[in-house]
Motif scaffolding. Structure first.
Motif, PDB file in Angstrom:
ATOM      1  N   ALA A 202      37.448  -5.091  52.395  1.00  0.00           N
ATOM      2  CA  ALA A 202      36.806  -5.325  53.765  1.00  0.00           C
ATOM      3  C   ALA A 202      36.676  -6.236  54.524  1.00  0.00           C
ATOM      4  O   ALA A 202      37.140  -6.126  55.820  1.00  0.00           O
ATOM      5  CB  ALA A 202      35.078  -4.910  53.453  1.00  0.00           C
TER       6      ALA A 202
ATOM      7  N   THR B   3      40.155  -5.861  56.116  1.00  0.00           N
ATOM      8  CA  THR B   3      40.342  -4.706  57.015  1.00  0.00           C
ATOM      9  C   THR B   3      39.576  -5.164  58.120  1.00  0.00           C
ATOM     10  O   THR B   3      39.918  -4.766  59.481  1.00  0.00           O
ATOM     11  CB  THR B   3      39.625  -3.596  56.177  1.00  0.00           C
ATOM     12  OG1 THR B   3      40.445  -3.415  55.163  1.00  0.00           O
ATOM     13  CG2 THR B   3      40.054  -2.555  57.297  1.00  0.00           C
ATOM     14  N   LEU B   4      38.498  -5.622  58.160  1.00  0.00           N
ATOM     15  CA  LEU B   4      37.569  -6.129  59.273  1.00  0.00           C
ATOM     16  C   LEU B   4      37.477  -7.526  59.453  1.00  0.00           C
ATOM     17  O   LEU B   4      36.504  -8.342  59.021  1.00  0.00           O
ATOM     18  CB  LEU B   4      36.143  -5.603  59.030  1.00  0.00           C
ATOM     19  CG  LEU B   4      36.109  -4.039  58.927  1.00  0.00           C
ATOM     20  CD1 LEU B   4      34.818  -3.733  58.442  1.00  0.00           C
ATOM     21  CD2 LEU B   4      36.765  -3.322  60.124  1.00  0.00           C
TER      22      LEU B   4
ATOM     23  N   GLN C 145      32.997  -7.680  64.136  1.00  0.00           N
ATOM     24  CA  GLN C 145      32.864  -6.458  63.444  1.00  0.00           C
ATOM     25  C   GLN C 145      32.023  -6.557  62.303  1.00  0.00           C
ATOM     26  O   GLN C 145      31.194  -5.753  61.942  1.00  0.00           O
ATOM     27  CB  GLN C 145      34.196  -6.109  62.969  1.00  0.00           C
ATOM     28  CG  GLN C 145      35.290  -5.485  63.821  1.00  0.00           C
ATOM     29  CD  GLN C 145      36.628  -5.472  63.223  1.00  0.00           C
ATOM     30  OE1 GLN C 145      37.211  -6.271  62.598  1.00  0.00           O
ATOM     31  NE2 GLN C 145      37.255  -4.301  63.732  1.00  0.00           N
ATOM     32  N   TRP C 146      31.718  -8.012  61.726  1.00  0.00           N
ATOM     33  CA  TRP C 146      30.833  -7.846  60.690  1.00  0.00           C
ATOM     34  C   TRP C 146      29.462  -8.123  61.076  1.00  0.00           C
ATOM     35  O   TRP C 146      28.450  -7.787  60.451  1.00  0.00           O
ATOM     36  CB  TRP C 146      31.300  -9.444  59.917  1.00  0.00           C
ATOM     37  CG  TRP C 146      32.409  -9.320  58.907  1.00  0.00           C
ATOM     38  CD1 TRP C 146      33.667  -9.678  59.148  1.00  0.00           C
ATOM     39  CD2 TRP C 146      32.289  -8.551  57.723  1.00  0.00           C
ATOM     40  NE1 TRP C 146      34.229  -9.252  58.084  1.00  0.00           N
ATOM     41  CE2 TRP C 146      33.576  -8.476  57.070  1.00  0.00           C
ATOM     42  CE3 TRP C 146      31.380  -8.102  57.152  1.00  0.00           C
ATOM     43  CZ2 TRP C 146      34.042  -8.226  55.947  1.00  0.00           C
ATOM     44  CZ3 TRP C 146      31.651  -7.432  55.712  1.00  0.00           C
ATOM     45  CH2 TRP C 146      32.782  -7.578  55.226  1.00  0.00           C
TER      46      TRP C 146
ATOM     47  N   PHE D 196      28.237  -4.758  60.868  1.00  0.00           N
ATOM     48  CA  PHE D 196      28.488  -4.172  59.469  1.00  0.00           C
ATOM     49  C   PHE D 196      27.177  -3.435  58.848  1.00  0.00           C
ATOM     50  O   PHE D 196      26.176  -4.282  58.898  1.00  0.00           O
ATOM     51  CB  PHE D 196      29.138  -5.144  58.863  1.00  0.00           C
ATOM     52  CG  PHE D 196      29.530  -4.331  57.562  1.00  0.00           C
ATOM     53  CD1 PHE D 196      30.887  -3.926  57.402  1.00  0.00           C
ATOM     54  CD2 PHE D 196      28.810  -4.281  56.285  1.00  0.00           C
ATOM     55  CE1 PHE D 196      31.443  -3.616  56.191  1.00  0.00           C
ATOM     56  CE2 PHE D 196      29.281  -3.559  55.226  1.00  0.00           C
ATOM     57  CZ  PHE D 196      30.671  -3.326  55.112  1.00  0.00           C
TER      58      PHE D 196
ATOM     59  N   SER E 114      29.522   1.235  56.898  1.00  0.00           N
ATOM     60  CA  SER E 114      30.758   0.874  57.341  1.00  0.00           C
ATOM     61  C   SER E 114      31.794   0.893  56.354  1.00  0.00           C
ATOM     62  O   SER E 114      33.110   0.757  56.553  1.00  0.00           O
ATOM     63  CB  SER E 114      30.609  -0.691  57.654  1.00  0.00           C
ATOM     64  OG  SER E 114      29.669  -0.845  59.055  1.00  0.00           O
ATOM     65  N   TRP E 115      31.389   0.948  55.036  1.00  0.00           N
ATOM     66  CA  TRP E 115      32.148   1.087  53.860  1.00  0.00           C
ATOM     67  C   TRP E 115      33.182   2.320  54.179  1.00  0.00           C
ATOM     68  O   TRP E 115      34.227   2.446  53.706  1.00  0.00           O
ATOM     69  CB  TRP E 115      31.529   1.174  52.427  1.00  0.00           C
ATOM     70  CG  TRP E 115      30.885  -0.068  52.201  1.00  0.00           C
ATOM     71  CD1 TRP E 115      29.673  -0.177  52.237  1.00  0.00           C
ATOM     72  CD2 TRP E 115      31.325  -1.415  51.739  1.00  0.00           C
ATOM     73  NE1 TRP E 115      29.325  -1.435  51.679  1.00  0.00           N
ATOM     74  CE2 TRP E 115      30.452  -2.359  51.432  1.00  0.00           C
ATOM     75  CE3 TRP E 115      32.867  -1.478  51.615  1.00  0.00           C
ATOM     76  CZ2 TRP E 115      30.778  -3.396  50.953  1.00  0.00           C
ATOM     77  CZ3 TRP E 115      33.132  -2.979  51.280  1.00  0.00           C
ATOM     78  CH2 TRP E 115      31.916  -3.848  50.884  1.00  0.00           C
TER      79      TRP E 115
ATOM     80  N   VAL F 198      35.986   1.306  56.484  1.00  0.00           N
ATOM     81  CA  VAL F 198      36.756   0.478  55.810  1.00  0.00           C
ATOM     82  C   VAL F 198      37.862   1.356  54.983  1.00  0.00           C
ATOM     83  O   VAL F 198      38.943   1.224  54.982  1.00  0.00           O
ATOM     84  CB  VAL F 198      36.117  -0.543  54.831  1.00  0.00           C
ATOM     85  CG1 VAL F 198      37.106  -1.442  54.014  1.00  0.00           C
ATOM     86  CG2 VAL F 198      35.253  -1.668  55.590  1.00  0.00           C
TER      87      VAL F 198
ATOM     88  N   LYS G 115      40.261   3.279  57.102  1.00  0.00           N
ATOM     89  CA  LYS G 115      41.359   2.509  57.814  1.00  0.00           C
ATOM     90  C   LYS G 115      42.331   2.147  56.386  1.00  0.00           C
ATOM     91  O   LYS G 115      43.588   1.860  56.772  1.00  0.00           O
ATOM     92  CB  LYS G 115      40.813   1.216  58.297  1.00  0.00           C
ATOM     93  CG  LYS G 115      40.135   1.068  59.592  1.00  0.00           C
ATOM     94  CD  LYS G 115      39.731   0.029  59.991  1.00  0.00           C
ATOM     95  CE  LYS G 115      39.058   0.357  61.484  1.00  0.00           C
ATOM     96  NZ  LYS G 115      38.913  -1.029  62.011  1.00  0.00           N
ATOM     97  N   LEU G 116      41.984   1.982  55.344  1.00  0.00           N
ATOM     98  CA  LEU G 116      42.749   1.863  54.226  1.00  0.00           C
ATOM     99  C   LEU G 116      43.582   3.112  53.691  1.00  0.00           C
ATOM    100  O   LEU G 116      44.721   2.700  53.444  1.00  0.00           O
ATOM    101  CB  LEU G 116      42.017   0.944  52.945  1.00  0.00           C
ATOM    102  CG  LEU G 116      41.630  -0.312  53.250  1.00  0.00           C
ATOM    103  CD1 LEU G 116      40.748  -0.631  51.949  1.00  0.00           C
ATOM    104  CD2 LEU G 116      42.635  -1.202  53.423  1.00  0.00           C
TER     105      LEU G 116
ATOM    106  N   LYS H  39      38.062   8.060  52.464  1.00  0.00           N
ATOM    107  CA  LYS H  39      36.645   7.884  53.168  1.00  0.00           C
ATOM    108  C   LYS H  39      35.847   8.847  52.335  1.00  0.00           C
ATOM    109  O   LYS H  39      34.617   8.360  51.996  1.00  0.00           O
ATOM    110  CB  LYS H  39      36.999   8.049  54.553  1.00  0.00           C
ATOM    111  CG  LYS H  39      35.303   8.064  55.182  1.00  0.00           C
ATOM    112  CD  LYS H  39      35.614   8.503  56.712  1.00  0.00           C
ATOM    113  CE  LYS H  39      36.019   9.939  56.958  1.00  0.00           C
ATOM    114  NZ  LYS H  39      35.727  10.233  58.375  1.00  0.00           N
TER     115      LYS H  39
END
Length: 283
Positions: free
Chosen positions: A71, A74-75, A80-81, A84, A88-89, A92, A95-96, A102
């Motif tokens: 995370a 990625t962020l 962005q934090w 969070f 938000s997981w 992340v 995006k990965l 997801k």
């Protein structure tokens, strides 16, 4: 993640919400005490528990640090934090690895929540069952009944499910504060009982003993008591009032249960003596 979100939120001015951080930390690390309630049902718990706790601790750290590192990579932005949250997981993971990862993260989170709930119910239902047995009678014996087929305390499970559903209607943050307050208070009582038993019954056979002798005992009691007192001191007003009300209500219930048990025991002893007298007259 929670701590960083709290510290960086609202243009952090140097004040740290220690109570909120402690709540999330204690809530995330809870559940270890449930194992102690099943110690009598485990073969060689002194060895098994030591190995299990070590392995679970390592696995918990690994499976917590790896997602956190992913995370952070990625962020990387502080903005962005600041926003969070638990959902938000999924962002992340998207995006990965795209939508597939997801959805897997979401499914894994649901399975983990169900597993945590089931394990907690299994431990707490056993405690309710034991406290409802004839020699304890802290609760009605109705809850001491176990299933003839599976051997599980099904009535205690149903009662816990109903109570949990009612409690779940309250705001989550209030539930966490209330649970942590009661858990901290119960830990202080447990530490006091531990010290008294070690002093009064040093040779009592135990399924598990804190290693390290007197030094290990002092370390566990001192650290655990300090954390518990900190949680109680920093608890919110709602958690303190509701927790204290429940603790105060527990005292008369405890003494009333003891009175009922002692009264039943006297009746049982009188019945045994009466049967013995009749048997003596008969023969």
């Amino acid at each position: 993640v929670y701590s960083w979100n709290i510290i960086t939120s609202n243009q952090w001015d140097g004040d740290i919400a220690w109570y909120t951080i402690a709540l999330n930390a204690i809530w995330s690390c809870g559940g270890w005490l449930n194992a102690g309630q099943l110690a009598s049902e485990v073969d060689n718990p002194k060895r098994s528990f030591t190995i299990a706790v070590f392995l679970v601790l390592v696995l918990t750290l690994v499976f917590s640090l790896f997602p956190l590192a992913a995370a952070v990579c990625t962020l990387p932005s502080v903005d962005q934090w600041q926003s969070f949250h638990v959902g938000s997981w999924a962002i992340v993971a998207n995006k990965l690895g795209g939508d597939g990862l997801k959805y897997l993260v979401g499914i894994g989170a649901m399975i983990a929540a169900v597993g945590e709930m089931n394990s907690s119910f299994c431990a707490q239902s056993r405690m309710l069952c034991y406290l409802s047995m004839e020699d304890s009678f802290m609760f009605p014996r109705y809850f001491a009944r176990v299933s003839d087929r599976f051997g599980t305390p099904h009535r205690a499970l149903i009662a816990l499910a109903i109570v949990s559903f009612v409690v779940s209607l309250a705001p989550f943050q209030q539930i966490v504060g209330f649970v942590v307050f009661l858990a901290s208070a119960s830990l202080l009582v447990s530490f006091a009982c531990l010290c008294k038993l070690r002093r009064d019954e040093p040779d009592l056979e135990r399924p598990f003993t804190i290693p390290g002798g007197i030094f290990g005992l002092v370390y566990v009691v001192a650290v655990g008591s300090a954390i518990s007192l900190f949680n109680i001191y920093t608890a919110s007003i709602i958690a303190k009032i509701s927790g204290l009300c429940l603790l105060i209500a527990g005292a008369p219930i405890y003494y009333a249960a003891n009175y009922v048990v002692s009264k039943r025991n006297r009746r049982a002893n009188d019945s045994v003596e009466l049967i013995g007298e009749k048997a003596g007259h008969k023969y």
